[in-house]
Design a protein around this motif. Structure first.
Motif, PDB file in Angstrom:
ATOM      1  N   ALA A 200       0.841  -1.207   0.000  1.00  0.00           N
ATOM      2  CA  ALA A 200       0.000   0.000   0.000  1.00  0.00           C
ATOM      3  C   ALA A 200       0.875   1.255   0.000  1.00  0.00           C
ATOM      4  CB  ALA A 200      -0.923  -0.014   1.213  1.00  0.00           C
ATOM      5  N   TRP A 201       1.965   1.244   0.764  1.00  0.00           N
ATOM      6  CA  TRP A 201       2.876   2.386   0.768  1.00  0.00           C
ATOM      7  C   TRP A 201       3.533   2.560  -0.607  1.00  0.00           C
ATOM      8  CZ3 TRP A 201       3.563   6.768   2.734  1.00  0.00           C
ATOM      9  CH2 TRP A 201       4.766   7.451   2.615  1.00  0.00           C
ATOM     10  N   THR A 202       3.890   1.446  -1.231  1.00  0.00           N
ATOM     11  CA  THR A 202       4.457   1.510  -2.586  1.00  0.00           C
ATOM     12  C   THR A 202       3.431   2.073  -3.571  1.00  0.00           C
ATOM     13  OG1 THR A 202       5.796  -0.424  -2.048  1.00  0.00           O
ATOM     14  CG2 THR A 202       5.588   0.129  -4.370  1.00  0.00           C
ATOM     15  N   THR A 203       2.166   1.757  -3.355  1.00  0.00           N
ATOM     16  CA  THR A 203       1.102   2.298  -4.205  1.00  0.00           C
ATOM     17  C   THR A 203       1.028   3.811  -4.063  1.00  0.00           C
ATOM     18  OG1 THR A 203      -0.169   0.266  -3.953  1.00  0.00           O
ATOM     19  CG2 THR A 203      -1.380   2.204  -4.665  1.00  0.00           C
ATOM     20  N   VAL A 204       1.115   4.290  -2.847  1.00  0.00           N
ATOM     21  CA  VAL A 204       1.074   5.745  -2.617  1.00  0.00           C
ATOM     22  C   VAL A 204       2.258   6.417  -3.306  1.00  0.00           C
ATOM     23  CG1 VAL A 204       1.270   7.529  -0.830  1.00  0.00           C
ATOM     24  CG2 VAL A 204      -0.241   5.568  -0.474  1.00  0.00           C
ATOM     25  N   LEU A 205       3.449   5.836  -3.159  1.00  0.00           N
ATOM     26  CA  LEU A 205       4.632   6.421  -3.800  1.00  0.00           C
ATOM     27  C   LEU A 205       4.519   6.385  -5.323  1.00  0.00           C
ATOM     28  CD1 LEU A 205       7.477   4.980  -1.539  1.00  0.00           C
ATOM     29  CD2 LEU A 205       6.502   7.290  -1.541  1.00  0.00           C
ATOM     30  N   ALA A 206       3.929   5.299  -5.860  1.00  0.00           N
ATOM     31  CA  ALA A 206       3.772   5.204  -7.315  1.00  0.00           C
ATOM     32  C   ALA A 206       2.764   6.225  -7.829  1.00  0.00           C
ATOM     33  CB  ALA A 206       3.347   3.785  -7.699  1.00  0.00           C
ATOM     34  N   PHE A 207       1.709   6.505  -7.068  1.00  0.00           N
ATOM     35  CA  PHE A 207       0.747   7.513  -7.490  1.00  0.00           C
ATOM     36  C   PHE A 207       1.367   8.915  -7.459  1.00  0.00           C
ATOM     37  CE2 PHE A 207      -3.093   4.765  -6.730  1.00  0.00           C
ATOM     38  CZ  PHE A 207      -3.628   4.932  -7.989  1.00  0.00           C
ATOM     39  N   ARG A 208       2.293   9.133  -6.558  1.00  0.00           N
ATOM     40  CA  ARG A 208       2.913  10.456  -6.444  1.00  0.00           C
ATOM     41  C   ARG A 208       3.867  10.751  -7.593  1.00  0.00           C
ATOM     42  NH1 ARG A 208       4.596  11.034  -0.127  1.00  0.00           N
ATOM     43  NH2 ARG A 208       2.503  11.344   0.681  1.00  0.00           N
ATOM     44  N   GLY A 209       4.649   9.770  -8.000  1.00  0.00           N
ATOM     45  CA  GLY A 209       5.642  10.138  -8.997  1.00  0.00           C
ATOM     46  C   GLY A 209       5.989   9.043  -9.983  1.00  0.00           C
ATOM     47  N   GLY A 210       5.323   7.928  -9.925  1.00  0.00           N
ATOM     48  CA  GLY A 210       5.666   6.843 -10.835  1.00  0.00           C
ATOM     49  C   GLY A 210       4.657   6.710 -11.956  1.00  0.00           C
ATOM     50  N   PRO A 211       4.848   5.702 -12.766  1.00  0.00           N
ATOM     51  CA  PRO A 211       3.867   5.476 -13.833  1.00  0.00           C
ATOM     52  C   PRO A 211       2.526   5.012 -13.247  1.00  0.00           C
ATOM     53  CG  PRO A 211       5.557   3.775 -13.860  1.00  0.00           C
ATOM     54  CD  PRO A 211       5.947   4.770 -12.831  1.00  0.00           C
ATOM     55  N   LEU A 212       1.465   5.392 -13.887  1.00  0.00           N
ATOM     56  CA  LEU A 212       0.118   5.104 -13.388  1.00  0.00           C
ATOM     57  C   LEU A 212      -0.179   3.604 -13.379  1.00  0.00           C
ATOM     58  CD1 LEU A 212      -2.261   6.646 -12.294  1.00  0.00           C
ATOM     59  CD2 LEU A 212      -3.199   6.734 -14.605  1.00  0.00           C
ATOM     60  N   TRP A 213       0.310   2.882 -14.364  1.00  0.00           N
ATOM     61  CA  TRP A 213       0.050   1.439 -14.429  1.00  0.00           C
ATOM     62  C   TRP A 213       0.709   0.723 -13.253  1.00  0.00           C
ATOM     63  CZ3 TRP A 213       4.122  -1.899 -14.636  1.00  0.00           C
ATOM     64  CH2 TRP A 213       5.353  -1.389 -15.059  1.00  0.00           C
ATOM     65  N   ALA A 214       1.856   1.204 -12.816  1.00  0.00           N
ATOM     66  CA  ALA A 214       2.539   0.596 -11.673  1.00  0.00           C
ATOM     67  C   ALA A 214       1.764   0.849 -10.381  1.00  0.00           C
ATOM     68  CB  ALA A 214       3.954   1.134 -11.560  1.00  0.00           C
ATOM     69  N   ALA A 215       1.159   2.012 -10.283  1.00  0.00           N
ATOM     70  CA  ALA A 215       0.362   2.333  -9.096  1.00  0.00           C
ATOM     71  C   ALA A 215      -0.848   1.404  -9.001  1.00  0.00           C
ATOM     72  CB  ALA A 215      -0.080   3.785  -9.144  1.00  0.00           C
ATOM     73  N   PHE A 216      -1.520   1.190 -10.123  1.00  0.00           N
ATOM     74  CA  PHE A 216      -2.675   0.292 -10.113  1.00  0.00           C
ATOM     75  C   PHE A 216      -2.260  -1.157  -9.861  1.00  0.00           C
ATOM     76  CE2 PHE A 216      -4.734   3.766 -12.541  1.00  0.00           C
ATOM     77  CZ  PHE A 216      -5.773   3.992 -11.641  1.00  0.00           C
ATOM     78  N   LEU A 217      -1.120  -1.549 -10.393  1.00  0.00           N
ATOM     79  CA  LEU A 217      -0.612  -2.900 -10.158  1.00  0.00           C
ATOM     80  C   LEU A 217      -0.291  -3.112  -8.677  1.00  0.00           C
ATOM     81  CD1 LEU A 217       0.257  -5.558 -11.498  1.00  0.00           C
ATOM     82  CD2 LEU A 217       2.536  -4.587 -11.690  1.00  0.00           C
ATOM     83  N   CYS A 218       0.340  -2.124  -8.050  1.00  0.00           N
ATOM     84  CA  CYS A 218       0.651  -2.230  -6.621  1.00  0.00           C
ATOM     85  C   CYS A 218      -0.625  -2.199  -5.773  1.00  0.00           C
ATOM     86  CB  CYS A 218       1.588  -1.109  -6.193  1.00  0.00           C
ATOM     87  SG  CYS A 218       3.273  -1.336  -6.791  1.00  0.00           S
ATOM     88  N   ALA A 219      -1.605  -1.436  -6.191  1.00  0.00           N
ATOM     89  CA  ALA A 219      -2.874  -1.392  -5.456  1.00  0.00           C
ATOM     90  C   ALA A 219      -3.567  -2.751  -5.495  1.00  0.00           C
ATOM     91  CB  ALA A 219      -3.786  -0.320  -6.035  1.00  0.00           C
TER      92      ALA A 219
END
Length: 111
Positions: free
Chosen positions: A20-39
Motif C-alpha cells: 500500500a505504501w508503494t502504491t502511494v509512492l507510485a501515485f505520487r511520482g511513478g507510472p500510473l500502471w505501476a500504481a494500479f498494479l501495486c494497489a
C-alpha cells in the motif's frame, strides 16, 4: 488460531502495508500502471488473511461434535424406513417379500 497462523497473518498484513505504501509512492511520482498494479497486489495478502481465518473457523467447527437436528418430516420418513420389511417389498410397492422376510405371506393360487 495457532502460532504459525498468527505469524502468517502478521506477515500478510505487513506485506499488504508495504505494498500500500508503494502504491502511494507510485501515485505520487511513478507510472500510473505501476500504481494500479501495486494497489491490486496489496489486496492479495488481505485475501490471504481472510482465508486463514476462514480455515481456522472451519477447523474449529469440525472439532465440535454436532448433533443433527431432525425435522418432523425427517422423523416420519425415518420411522417408515425402519418399519420396512425387506428390499423386495420396497421395490415391488408392497406386493412381494424376500424369502427370508418374516412378513412373507404365501401367494394364493386364486386369481
Amino acid at each position: 488460531m495457532n502460532r504459525s497462523g498468527r505469524l502468517l497473518c502478521a506477515l500478510y498484513l505487513a506485506t499488504s502495508g508495504g505494498l500500500a505504501w508503494t502504491t502511494v509512492l507510485a501515485f505520487r511520482g511513478g507510472p500510473l500502471w505501476a500504481a494500479f498494479l501495486c494497489a491490486a497486489a496489496s489486496l492479495v495478502p488481505v485475501i490471504a488473511v481472510v482465508r486463514e481465518t476462514l480455515i481456522r473457523d472451519l477447523r474449529a467447527a469440525a472439532a465440535r461434535p454436532r448433533r443433527p437436528v431432525r425435522s418432523a418430516a425427517e422423523e416420519i420418513v425415518r420411522e417408515e424406513l425402519d418399519a420396512a420389511c425387506c428390499e423386495r417389498w420396497w421395490t415391488s410397492l408392497g406386493t412381494d417379500h424376500d424369502m427370508a422376510c418374516p412378513h412373507r405371506v404365501p401367494r394364493s393360487s386364486a386369481a
